[in-house]
Scaffold this active site. Structure first.
Site, PDB file in Angstrom:
ATOM      1  N   ASP A 132       0.829  -1.379  -0.131  1.00 22.92           N
ATOM      2  CA  ASP A 132       0.248  -0.025  -0.304  1.00 22.92           C
ATOM      3  C   ASP A 132       1.067   1.185   0.184  1.00 22.92           C
ATOM      4  OD1 ASP A 132      -1.693   1.820  -0.186  1.00 22.92           O
ATOM      5  OD2 ASP A 132      -2.520   1.400   2.110  1.00 22.92           O
ATOM      6  N   GLU A 166      -2.091  10.771  -0.440  1.00 21.32           N
ATOM      7  CA  GLU A 166      -2.963  10.117  -0.487  1.00 21.32           C
ATOM      8  C   GLU A 166      -3.476   9.316   0.972  1.00 21.32           C
ATOM      9  OE1 GLU A 166      -5.672   6.449  -0.963  1.00 21.32           O
ATOM     10  OE2 GLU A 166      -3.789   6.615   0.268  1.00 21.32           O
ATOM     11  N   GLU A 167      -2.609   8.757   1.442  1.00 19.31           N
ATOM     12  CA  GLU A 167      -2.959   8.975   3.274  1.00 19.31           C
ATOM     13  C   GLU A 167      -3.341   9.640   4.012  1.00 19.31           C
ATOM     14  OE1 GLU A 167      -2.820   5.763   3.592  1.00 19.31           O
ATOM     15  OE2 GLU A 167      -1.440   4.362   2.423  1.00 19.31           O
ATOM     16  N   ASP A 195      -4.246   0.466  -6.391  1.00 22.24           N
ATOM     17  CA  ASP A 195      -3.992   1.126  -4.479  1.00 22.24           C
ATOM     18  C   ASP A 195      -4.575  -0.179  -4.354  1.00 22.24           C
ATOM     19  OD1 ASP A 195      -3.728   1.786  -2.550  1.00 22.24           O
ATOM     20  OD2 ASP A 195      -5.664   3.566  -2.282  1.00 22.24           O
TER      21      ASP A 195
END
Length: 434
Positions: A132, A166-167, A195
């Site tokens: 991830d 993104e996180e 993703d």
């Protein structure tokens, strides 16, 4: 992923069709377009090894605002620059730190019709983020490099993107989409998001946000005999969400995060039921060892298939509205017929003369299967007869039915019967495309 957020014509069983009276003149050969290449999983893993080394050298992560993130950007950009891409670094600020999106355009193609593929390049602070989303980053990068190696000259313009932060809530992709003029957003025919595509206890999940794009990926996996399911775990939680909100058609793939694999999913995909698809999701153990090579390989090949076919026009996804049932239905061995229903609504008039019936059955001996489509008024259309000479497993195909005499709206059923003994299976999913 952020925690926030061969069409098959109906056979002689449909009696009434007669052979053509005269043979048609041979058609002129169509231009040859190269098929999508097989993406070497060793190449994808080489990128992941580099991302792991970057994280190891930078406090164990590649998170937004940390040195490991910028080093990851530099690595990917260097590969793309050397391959002939035009690259752009888009800078933004989030949580008091500088972030970057990396955008890469392949020269050529119709700039008014863009096919874009992307992944997020940042990890969480807890670990190196190799699945991830190093997996999506590496798979997308290797497909972009394969475009260069092939000297691909697509009809549509190809663009690739790697997004930051993104996180923290899809910060980078939101920034990219929000800073595109509306005229430029409207030129993006498809955004494909990747993703987590190498989960160690993997599933094969396909985004269902856009039916034609969903079909492209399902068609690829059907050629591999790999059943798929609709992706729900990551809805609204990855970089496709800002594109979708802006009206861009989106699709993508996902191999699972911290949801638990069921017994039925373990039966169809292997792996271990009762455990997470990725037990190291957002943890320090999301390292180079936290991967499934088969999932990484299959999903990387699927990315290439989509990029090639959507950008070169070798595949035209079926248009229209899709109605689907993905609930598993066990097919009794040498037993009674079972049915699965879909309710069609909002379709004016009758069904089309080329109603597409997509069938995905996991079975050990498909020759024993009889498959029928049942219209809302009870009319039955035979899709497949049993055959003692058909010893292969599984049914993964799309049948075409002339259902123009049937009212479209109502409850349609797929009826499946196993007519002989000593085999097992289940209906995985089926759909109607109007």
């Amino acid at each position: 992923m952020t925690a926030i957020g061969a069409a098959t014509a109906l056979s002689a069983a449909l009696v009434g069709a007669s052979p053509a009276a005269t043979a048609a003149a041979p058609a002129a050969p169509a231009p040859t377009v190269a098929a999508a290449p097989d993406i070497p999983v060793a190449n994808v893993k080489a990128h992941l090894s580099q991302l792991q080394s970057i994280a190891t050298a930078n406090s164990g992560n590649r998170a937004h605002g940390r040195p490991g993130y910028k080093a990851s950007v530099d690595y990917v950009k260097g590969k793309l620059d050397a391959a002939g891409y035009t690259t752009t670094l888009q800078q933004f600020t989030s949580s008091g730190a500088t972030g970057w999106n990396l955008i890469a355009d392949w020269p050529g193609g119709d700039a008014n019709h863009v096919v874009m593929s992307g992944a997020h390049l940042d990890s969480v602070t807890a670990g190196p983020g190799i699945n991830d989303d190093g997996s999506g980053t590496a798979g997308t990068l290797e497909v972009a490099l394969a475009v260069s190696r092939a000297g691909l000259q697509p009809t549509k313009h190809l663009r690739f993107g790697w997004f930051g932060a993104e996180e923290l809530g899809m910060i980078g992709s939101k920034y990219y989409v929000n800073n595109l003029p509306s005229a430029e957003r409207s030129k993006i025919d498809a955004y494909l998001n990747f993703d987590m595509i190498g989960s160690p206890n993997p599933g094969y999940f396909v985004y269902d946000d856009n039916a034609p794009l969903e079909t492209v990926f399902k068609d690829f996996f059907a050629t591999k005999g790999i059943p798929t399911e609709i992706e729900t775990e990551g809805d609204g939680r990855s970089d496709h969400a800002p594109f979708k909100s802006a009206g861009v058609p989106v699709g993508g793939l996902f191999s699972g995060a911290d949801y638990i694999k069921t017994a039925a999913q373990a039966q169809k995909w292997g792996g271990t039921s009762g455990q997470a698809f990725d037990a190291c999701y957002h943890r320090s153990c999301d390292t180079y060892a936290n991967l499934n090579d088969s999932a990484l390989d299959n999903n990387s090949d699927a990315i290439a298939y989509a990029v090639w076919n959507l950008s070169t026009g070798t595949t035209t996804p079926p248009s229209g509205t899709v109605f689907e049932n993905t609930a598993d239905v066990t097919i009794p061995d040498a037993g009674a017929a079972v049915t699965s229903s879909v309710t069609v609504s909002g379709v004016a008039g009758n069904a089309p003369s080329a109603l597409q019936v997509g069938v995905n059955i996991v079975h050990t001996y498909r020759g024993d299967l009889v498959i029928d489509l049942v219209a809302p008024d009870g009319s039955t259309y035979r899709l497949k007869n049993s055959s003692g000479s058909d010893s292969a497993d599984n049914v993964n195909t799309t049948y075409t039915v002339n259902a123009s005499s049937e009212v479209a709206n109502g409850v349609w059923k797929l009826k499946v019967q196993d007519v002989a003994s000593a085999d097992t299976g289940y209906l995985n999913s089926w759909k109607l495309t109007f």
